[in-house]
Every structure is written in structure tokens, then in C-alpha cells.
Scaffold this motif. Sequence first.
Motif, PDB file in Angstrom:
ATOM      1  N   ARG A   1      32.353  35.875  -1.593  1.00  0.00           N
ATOM      2  CA  ARG A   1      30.919  35.772  -1.365  1.00  0.00           C
ATOM      3  C   ARG A   1      30.639  35.260   0.055  1.00  0.00           C
ATOM      4  NH1 ARG A   1      25.808  34.192  -4.151  1.00  0.00           N
ATOM      5  NH2 ARG A   1      26.521  34.934  -6.154  1.00  0.00           N
ATOM      6  N   LEU A   2      31.470  34.333   0.522  1.00  0.00           N
ATOM      7  CA  LEU A   2      31.243  33.729   1.839  1.00  0.00           C
ATOM      8  C   LEU A   2      31.937  34.497   2.957  1.00  0.00           C
ATOM      9  CD1 LEU A   2      31.724  29.974   0.873  1.00  0.00           C
ATOM     10  CD2 LEU A   2      29.573  31.085   1.530  1.00  0.00           C
ATOM     11  N   SER A   3      33.010  35.212   2.629  1.00  0.00           N
ATOM     12  CA  SER A   3      33.815  35.855   3.665  1.00  0.00           C
ATOM     13  C   SER A   3      34.245  37.238   3.168  1.00  0.00           C
ATOM     14  CB  SER A   3      35.035  34.967   3.962  1.00  0.00           C
ATOM     15  OG  SER A   3      35.786  35.480   5.043  1.00  0.00           O
ATOM     16  N   PRO A   4      33.292  38.191   3.153  1.00  0.00           N
ATOM     17  CA  PRO A   4      33.532  39.470   2.472  1.00  0.00           C
ATOM     18  C   PRO A   4      34.706  40.268   3.020  1.00  0.00           C
ATOM     19  CG  PRO A   4      31.226  39.251   3.162  1.00  0.00           C
ATOM     20  CD  PRO A   4      31.959  38.098   3.748  1.00  0.00           C
ATOM     21  N   PHE A   5      35.073  40.066   4.269  1.00  0.00           N
ATOM     22  CA  PHE A   5      36.098  40.925   4.855  1.00  0.00           C
ATOM     23  C   PHE A   5      37.485  40.311   4.824  1.00  0.00           C
ATOM     24  CE2 PHE A   5      32.051  42.216   6.642  1.00  0.00           C
ATOM     25  CZ  PHE A   5      32.049  43.532   6.209  1.00  0.00           C
ATOM     26  N   VAL A   6      37.598  39.144   4.229  1.00  0.00           N
ATOM     27  CA  VAL A   6      38.901  38.491   4.194  1.00  0.00           C
ATOM     28  C   VAL A   6      39.816  39.208   3.206  1.00  0.00           C
ATOM     29  CG1 VAL A   6      38.507  36.849   2.312  1.00  0.00           C
ATOM     30  CG2 VAL A   6      39.965  36.209   4.239  1.00  0.00           C
ATOM     31  N   ASP A   7      41.087  39.146   3.493  1.00  0.00           N
ATOM     32  CA  ASP A   7      42.121  39.697   2.630  1.00  0.00           C
ATOM     33  C   ASP A   7      42.697  38.539   1.814  1.00  0.00           C
ATOM     34  OD1 ASP A   7      43.629  41.841   1.836  1.00  0.00           O
ATOM     35  OD2 ASP A   7      44.335  42.281   3.857  1.00  0.00           O
ATOM     36  N   LEU A   8      42.540  38.586   0.500  1.00  0.00           N
ATOM     37  CA  LEU A   8      43.071  37.517  -0.349  1.00  0.00           C
ATOM     38  C   LEU A   8      44.482  37.871  -0.784  1.00  0.00           C
ATOM     39  CD1 LEU A   8      40.009  36.784  -2.650  1.00  0.00           C
ATOM     40  CD2 LEU A   8      40.895  35.395  -0.778  1.00  0.00           C
TER      41      LEU A   8
ATOM     42  N   LEU B   1      36.670  29.025   7.446  1.00  0.00           N
ATOM     43  CA  LEU B   1      37.740  29.090   8.457  1.00  0.00           C
ATOM     44  C   LEU B   1      38.156  30.538   8.711  1.00  0.00           C
ATOM     45  CD1 LEU B   1      40.039  26.116   7.359  1.00  0.00           C
ATOM     46  CD2 LEU B   1      38.787  26.279   9.529  1.00  0.00           C
ATOM     47  N   SER B   2      38.221  31.332   7.634  1.00  0.00           N
ATOM     48  CA  SER B   2      38.651  32.730   7.793  1.00  0.00           C
ATOM     49  C   SER B   2      37.622  33.529   8.588  1.00  0.00           C
ATOM     50  CB  SER B   2      38.878  33.380   6.424  1.00  0.00           C
ATOM     51  OG  SER B   2      37.641  33.689   5.804  1.00  0.00           O
ATOM     52  N   ARG B   3      36.398  33.029   8.637  1.00  0.00           N
ATOM     53  CA  ARG B   3      35.360  33.691   9.435  1.00  0.00           C
ATOM     54  C   ARG B   3      35.395  33.208  10.879  1.00  0.00           C
ATOM     55  NH1 ARG B   3      29.994  32.875   5.883  1.00  0.00           N
ATOM     56  NH2 ARG B   3      29.186  32.749   8.001  1.00  0.00           N
ATOM     57  N   GLY B   4      36.301  32.307  11.189  1.00  0.00           N
ATOM     58  CA  GLY B   4      36.472  31.905  12.578  1.00  0.00           C
ATOM     59  C   GLY B   4      35.847  30.569  12.925  1.00  0.00           C
TER      60      GLY B   4
END
Lengths: 263, 263, 263
Positions: free
Chosen positions: C27-34, C140-143
Amino acid sequence: MRPVIALLTDYGTRDGFVGTLRGVIKRLSPFVDLVDITHQIPAQDILSASFVLAETAPYFPSETVFLAVVDPTVGTSRKAIIARNSWGLFVCPDNGLLSRVHLKSPLEHIVSIENPKYTLQTQSTTFHGRDIFAPVAAYLSRGESMDVFGPPLEEITLLESPKPIHHVDGSIEGRIIHIDVYGNLISNIPYMKAEEGAHAEWILGEKSFSGIKQTYADVDEGNFVAVKGSHGYCELSINKGNASHVLGVKRGDKVILSIKPDS
Amino acid sequence: MRPVIALLTDYGTRDGFVGTLRGVIKRLSPFVDLVDITHQIPAQDILSASFVLAETAPYFPSETVFLAVVDPTVGTSRKAIIARNSWGLFVCPDNGLLSRVHLKSPLEHIVSIENPKYTLQTQSTTFHGRDIFAPVAAYLSRGESMDVFGPPLEEITLLESPKPIHHVDGSIEGRIIHIDVYGNLISNIPYMKAEEGAHAEWILGEKSFSGIKQTYADVDEGNFVAVKGSHGYCELSINKGNASHVLGVKRGDKVILSIKPDS
Amino acid sequence: MRPVIALLTDYGTRDGFVGTLRGVIKRLSPFVDLVDITHQIPAQDILSASFVLAETAPYFPSETVFLAVVDPTVGTSRKAIIARNSWGLFVCPDNGLLSRVHLKSPLEHIVSIENPKYTLQTQSTTFHGRDIFAPVAAYLSRGESMDVFGPPLEEITLLESPKPIHHVDGSIEGRIIHIDVYGNLISNIPYMKAEEGAHAEWILGEKSFSGIKQTYADVDEGNFVAVKGSHGYCELSINKGNASHVLGVKRGDKVILSIKPDS
């Protein structure tokens, strides 16, 4: 099309082994989509891996790279291979793991993985998943041609799959080729041999029962039922029960099907 | 926004069932992000699926497609449905699985999946996850409108959720509505009924204890403790222990809370 | 480069806990790879989490955010932290979980998570994975820079890792520091101490055996074998068996290695 690597191993999910594979792949191929088939193939059970891989692979996108590691002879002279068929590319040890894949969609091209340029430097003798198979799958997912990894192979290890035997009296002798997590017994008798409504008689160990149904719930809870399994084979089950435990049936056990004339 | 499909099933992770779902989806919707909720709902336990789905779904991105398959009556006349609420879209069998979702965020629109154009050709009677639910979720994730899949439904199957009963003596009679993997007992008594510091008395089977704490570690190891569970309900636990095993408490069992006047 | 969040917890996969983490992050970081490392660290076992994290993290892409939650003291005064080393960023409770990471690649910068802007509003006392660690990892994953989350910390909790002891007689006294899912016993004795072919003698509890091999299959099924484990340490195993069960060896137990002169 975003590249897909589908993973199948017997590493289990309780330790860091699978996480390590994923890390190695992501580092080399950041845009790949990692999709798990399962990591809970029974330890070192090549036949089970072979069945599950052949039953799931055709549902994946056609350029999928299948990374399949069940590897009881890791560190010995068994080869590491890449093989291609109409479904995609397979990266695995050469130990019979592709037997049922080959049966369903013949392998067209095979290479032996030998080029050290595409494997990790710090090579272990016990974790080729990390050191060889994962990096090779990653490079393939980036579009590397399979021929850069090593020389072509003319043949690979294939384990024999039992075929149903048709007896003179019209009965069919099959084998249980897989037992799923619910204890359902998947035979090697194709469903068309026993269309619903036919007077089918089954003998399985000391147990015999009759009929073939659309679905488990067509019999009362706790009763035996033969259905068209989702794999296309006759499947012997107990509605809401575990047929394997109740009967003590193991993979490889015999099952007899007799179709009685419509009287 | 990259589309998300969240998966919840009772298929387990030991066989190829979940891998097959993922393959089917990726083939039809290559850019979707597959996110697992869990595949280890206890077999055929619709109530548990209903609880876990309702507790996790609100945390997902708002356009998420939830693919939820716990399907004990697969192959019978039970419908396959798509339902929409403020959280996203739900694709599942119509067997009560959405009961708690509907309770928390009412379903606004429901259709019955009937259009064969959006399901797999080779339809089985035992694996609708693969043949119906996965492809429908994939098409929805690509932006297909839910109305193309079939006619609207006025109502769906809803299982009743027990509500706390307020007795004349001021006590509250609740029920255990979920038991998590640690054996923590989640009641249906909202936390605000029992603010920390109040003189709460609990009766659970033959056991009674008092108080309500911030966290498990507020009591000594092995002791009973009532806390504000992460779901917003009063949760009855043993610090570093398994309350369900120790008390033999099952889902549906009664729990009594009395708030004593501050003396 | 697509951002990666790698997840390691003891939440298990049977309930909705991990699904909730994933939803919060997406929800917070849609483009992250989990990417999952594992969710089956033994419950509350910080030492095991510390080992698995340190052994898998170096294989991930170098900007990976590691979300590691094994949190027996959730809700107490223990801090929540972000730490950075050459491998990436770590988000976790300050309870020793980073001990072995720090040993292998020293932590360079640490902050205490205190800024409420980056955590969920409805904060629970029992599920900081959802309310604090997951949202922080997502940002953090969003930079987002790690310094916006709170003040720097000078030190964190570190658990001591036992080091091998070199005795006067030339023997080395090590400890079992990890037991993997197969029951293989991973010692803290680096492999170079016992190169293959040397006349190595092992004493482990009441059992003694000799030699060091390339791989498990270099001894007969059921026999003890010491190999170069994939982690770089001497690993004591039974070929196709479970050394931990057979010997009753536990983590922390002593193992003695003597290298005999080539006679």
C-alpha cells in the motif's frame, strides 16, 4: 513480457536456503518475477518433484525459466543441465527430475552447464542451488542463450513411468503415481478409461469399491470415491478423509479397474 | 499503480496446487503482483478463512483483487462469485467465506461467475481454483469490469458471527472467534469494553484470572494474560505459552468478562 | 533498479500476520519487490534469526531493505531500529538480531525509530511488525533517508558469538552455532582449519569419527560425515540422516577437532 522464474525445490521454507536462491537471482536479474511452485517436495524425492513439475509447468507463461532443485547426489559427478521444450526452459540436476516433463512435452534441446563464467565464484559442494542453478536461471531470464552455458547433451537421465496394463479380462492394472497433501491417490489410469456412470469396480490393496463420480462430495463423508482428478487421471479418495493413511497405500502400489458391462 | 492479486487458500504449500494458480494468473496477467496472504487455512475451514481475510484485506492497496479459495463443496451447485466493497474485489466460492468481510465493510455489488469466456477450457470438477477463480482474478487485475463475468446477485451466503451478550449483572458473555498459530484466543469482545487498568475478571472454561495488560510480557512467563489483540479485540493468552492447548479451548467457546467497580 | 524488501520473521505462514505485513508494504510502496527469506524462524529464537539473516543477506542486491522481526519483547521499552552496512538497510527490533550481521559486515550507521509520521496510526502493543517495521521498510524502499525516522544511536544490543578455542595440544574446541532443517550441525570452526584429506578427528558428545569430505554422499548412507558447509564452516552431518536427532546435539554444544600429523 516480464520474465518469470518458477522455483521448485525440497529445501523447505524453515531455513535460509530458499531466501538465498532468491537473493542470488534478484542480484543478477533485478526485473525477473520470482514465482514459487513449492519448496516442500519431500526431501530428495525425485519422483515427486518430477510429477509436480510436469503438472504445473504447462500452466505458466511459455517463456518461463523453471529452476528445479531436488539434488540427492549434489557434489558427485551428476551433471547440471538446461533443457528446453514447448513450455519453457528447465534448469536442474540431471537425475531424472525431468522424466515426466519429457513424457508430456518432449525436450528439444539440452546443454550441460560447464561454463564457470555463469556460476558463483565461491562454489560449494553441497549447495549447487545457490552456486550454479540460481545464477544460471538468472542469466537465462535475462535472455542469455542456453548454448553459452556449455556443450549440447544427446541424452539425459530418465526414470521410467509405469504405464497401465490392459489384461485379457478387460481389467486395467494401474499404479499410484502420486499422493497429494490430502492423501488423495492419483493413479496412472487416464480418466477417459472410466467415464462417469460406467459400472467401474476398483480394487486397491484389500479394499474394493465401485463407481466413478464427478466430485468428492458426491459420496457421503468418510466414503471412498473415484473421481476425475484435476490432473486428468482417475483419483481415489475419501470424501473429507485421507485415503492414503486409511488404506496404508504408498506410491507405486497397484490399483485394478474393471468396467462391468451395462446390465 | 501496479495491480495486486492477494491469495488466500487452504491448498497448503506442499503440492503443486498454489504453483498452478500462480502460473495460470501470470500467463493471463503478466504484470500483476502476486501477494500471498496464506495458503495454510485449516483444510475446508470457512470460518477461519473468513476471519483471516477480513483482518488482512483492509491493509492492502485499495484496488486489490482478493482470490480466496476454501471450497469444501467444489463441484456442487454452489456459485462462484465476485464481490466488491471499499477494500477491493473478492473472487471466491459462495459459501460464507465473505461473512466477516461483509460485516466490516459491506459488499456493494456481487455477480455470479457464469461466462465461460473467462474460465479455462478444460474444466475439472475438483480444482475450480485453477479453472475458474484464478483466471477470473487475472482478468479482473487487467481491468475487466466485473459485470462481464455474469449476472448480478442480490444476496450471498453469510455465516452468522456471534455477538457479545451484555448480562444484567454487567458481565459480558463473549465467544472465542479465532485461535491464532500461537494458541492465542481471540474473543469477539472489543477492546474498549475492557480498558487497561480496569478491574477485569475473566472466566474461560474452568479457569478464571483478572486484569488486562498492554502486552504479553507484562506477566511472568507461563501466566495467563488478557491483552488488546492486534485485531482490536480482547485476546486471551499465556506469555510464551499456548493458551488454546493448555485450556483445551476451541473456537466458539464461551468467555465471560466482568468489570469490577473501582473500589 | 527496482527496490527490494527481504522479509524474515517468526510469524509462521499459517495465519494472516505475514499477509498483513505484505499488504501494509504494498500500500505504501507499490513498486517494491517483496522477497521472503523465511517466516519460520523458530518462535522467538533471536540467535537463529541472527544466523539465517547474516548468511542470506550478502546474496541480495546491495540496496536491499531487510525487514527482520523476531520480537519476544514487543511492547516493552526495547527500541525499534534501522541500521546500515555494506549489504543494505536493516529494520528490526533492537534485541541482538543483528549480532551476526555486524560480525560479518560492520554496521555503519544506526537510528532509533521514533518519528510517528512513518508508522501506522492505530498502533498495537503486540504487532509492531505491522504497525512500525513494515511501514518503515516501505518508506525506506521508496528512498526515504534513514535519518528522518529518528535520532542516531551509538550502540545496539549485540549477543556474543562463541569463537573457537585453540588448545595447547593443537585441538580446536568449537561450538554448534546453528542446526539446519535437515539436522545438519553447523559449527563455528572455519573450513580452512580442516582441509579435506587431513587426518581430522572429531568428538561430538559421546560420538567420535574421523575425516573430512567434499560432500555428504562421500560416505555411505547413515554414516557420519564432516563437510565444508555451504556457509564456510565445518558442518557435521549424517548422509541422508538427521545428525541432530541421532546425537541429541543442541545449539551451543561443544565439538572438538584434532588434526593428526600426516603419518
